[in-house]
Design a protein around this motif. Structure first.
Motif, PDB file in Angstrom:
ATOM      1  N   CYS A   1      11.982 -25.981  26.782  1.00  0.00           N
ATOM      2  CA  CYS A   1      12.059 -24.521  26.640  1.00  0.00           C
ATOM      3  C   CYS A   1      10.990 -23.841  27.500  1.00  0.00           C
ATOM      4  CB  CYS A   1      11.907 -24.126  25.174  1.00  0.00           C
ATOM      5  SG  CYS A   1      13.306 -24.586  24.141  1.00  0.00           S
TER       6      CYS A   1
ATOM      7  N   PRO B   1      10.674 -19.733  26.713  1.00  0.00           N
ATOM      8  CA  PRO B   1       9.928 -19.479  25.474  1.00  0.00           C
ATOM      9  C   PRO B   1       8.482 -19.964  25.543  1.00  0.00           C
ATOM     10  CG  PRO B   1      12.108 -20.284  24.950  1.00  0.00           C
ATOM     11  CD  PRO B   1      11.940 -20.429  26.442  1.00  0.00           C
TER      12      PRO B   1
ATOM     13  N   THR C   1      11.223 -24.310  19.169  1.00  0.00           N
ATOM     14  CA  THR C   1      11.600 -24.348  20.583  1.00  0.00           C
ATOM     15  C   THR C   1      12.341 -25.670  20.768  1.00  0.00           C
ATOM     16  OG1 THR C   1       9.418 -25.263  21.153  1.00  0.00           O
ATOM     17  CG2 THR C   1       9.703 -22.887  21.357  1.00  0.00           C
TER      18      THR C   1
ATOM     19  N   GLN D   1      10.712 -16.958  21.088  1.00  0.00           N
ATOM     20  CA  GLN D   1       9.986 -16.277  22.152  1.00  0.00           C
ATOM     21  C   GLN D   1       9.843 -14.785  21.861  1.00  0.00           C
ATOM     22  OE1 GLN D   1      12.004 -16.467  25.915  1.00  0.00           O
ATOM     23  NE2 GLN D   1      10.377 -15.428  27.041  1.00  0.00           N
TER      24      GLN D   1
END
Length: 228
Positions: free
Chosen positions: A139, A142, A130, A112
């Protein structure tokens, strides 16, 4: 500016922030994210023309520090995730171009962070992930930055499968700008940020803010107009 978990260096108006917890795989604890956020805001008010975000050790960042998360209650987790949002926002709010310099793995919130940066250079050995989709998680934090960097289908592939993508794929998808041999990462990143910061720092700062202000608008709203 006092730093505990990161290193700061400035040379010829280029500021470098380096994650410096290789023994913890440069995980993003609340303290680390707070330090990075505050350092970015401080640099944003300085005369630096550009920022490099790097990391020491074999891993760029393994994402959130689960040892830090497991001891938190619901309110504590909300504070931690809010701080993560503040960090990612700070990257894009400061006027200077920010380039991620990535080696090894950038996973979860580490991925991220790369996606939130304006630019990115990756070593050939870099991987991006991720990982929530590979297990019983997703996720979602992210997801915000990654989906804006790589587009819907590719973001959902990363999010649903949790599979790692290599540096060449990350460049092809738009998560980073270019891939270089690991031995050339530092030099290539510095050369890149120097090209990105040449000319008027004032106009680059205005341009960066204009870019992020318009990117999620439809075309008529995004197009600058003058009242006559």
């Amino acid at each position: 500016m006092q730093l505990t978990h990161t290193l700061f260096e400035e040379c010829d108006a280029i500021a470098t922030l380096t994650l410096n917890r290789p023994e913890r795989r440069n995980t993003l604890s609340l303290e680390v994210m707070t330090e990075l956020r505050d350092a970015l805001r401080w640099i944003g008010e300085s005369k630096a023309r550009g920022v490099i975000l790097a990391a020491n050790g074999p891993v760029f960042s393994a994402g959130h520090d689960y040892a830090d998360m497991v001891k938190r209650d619901l309110d504590g987790m909300r504070r931690l995730l809010a701080r993560c949002t503040e960090l990612m926002t700070a990257v894009q709010q400061i006027p200077q171009p920010v380039v991620a310099s990535v080696q090894g793995l950038a996973t979860g919130a580490g991925c991220q962070l790369v996606a939130a940066c304006d630019l990115g250079v990756a070593a050939e050995d870099a991987w991006f992930q991720t990982p929530g989709g590979a297990g019983g998680l997703f996720c979602t934090t992210p997801m915000v930055s990654v989906s804006r960097a790589v587009g819907r289908k590719r973001a959902l592939e990363m999010l649903f499968t949790g599979d790692r993508i290599d540096a060449r794929t990350a460049a092809d998808w738009g998560l980073v700008n270019r891939v270089v041999p690991a031995t050339e990462l530092q030099a290539a990143t510095l050369a890149f940020i120097r090209r990105a910061t040449r000319g008027s720092a004032f106009s680059k700062g205005l341009g960066k803010q204009a870019y992020y202000a318009q990117i999620d608008l439809d075309q008529p709203k995004a197009t600058p107009t003058r009242k006559r």
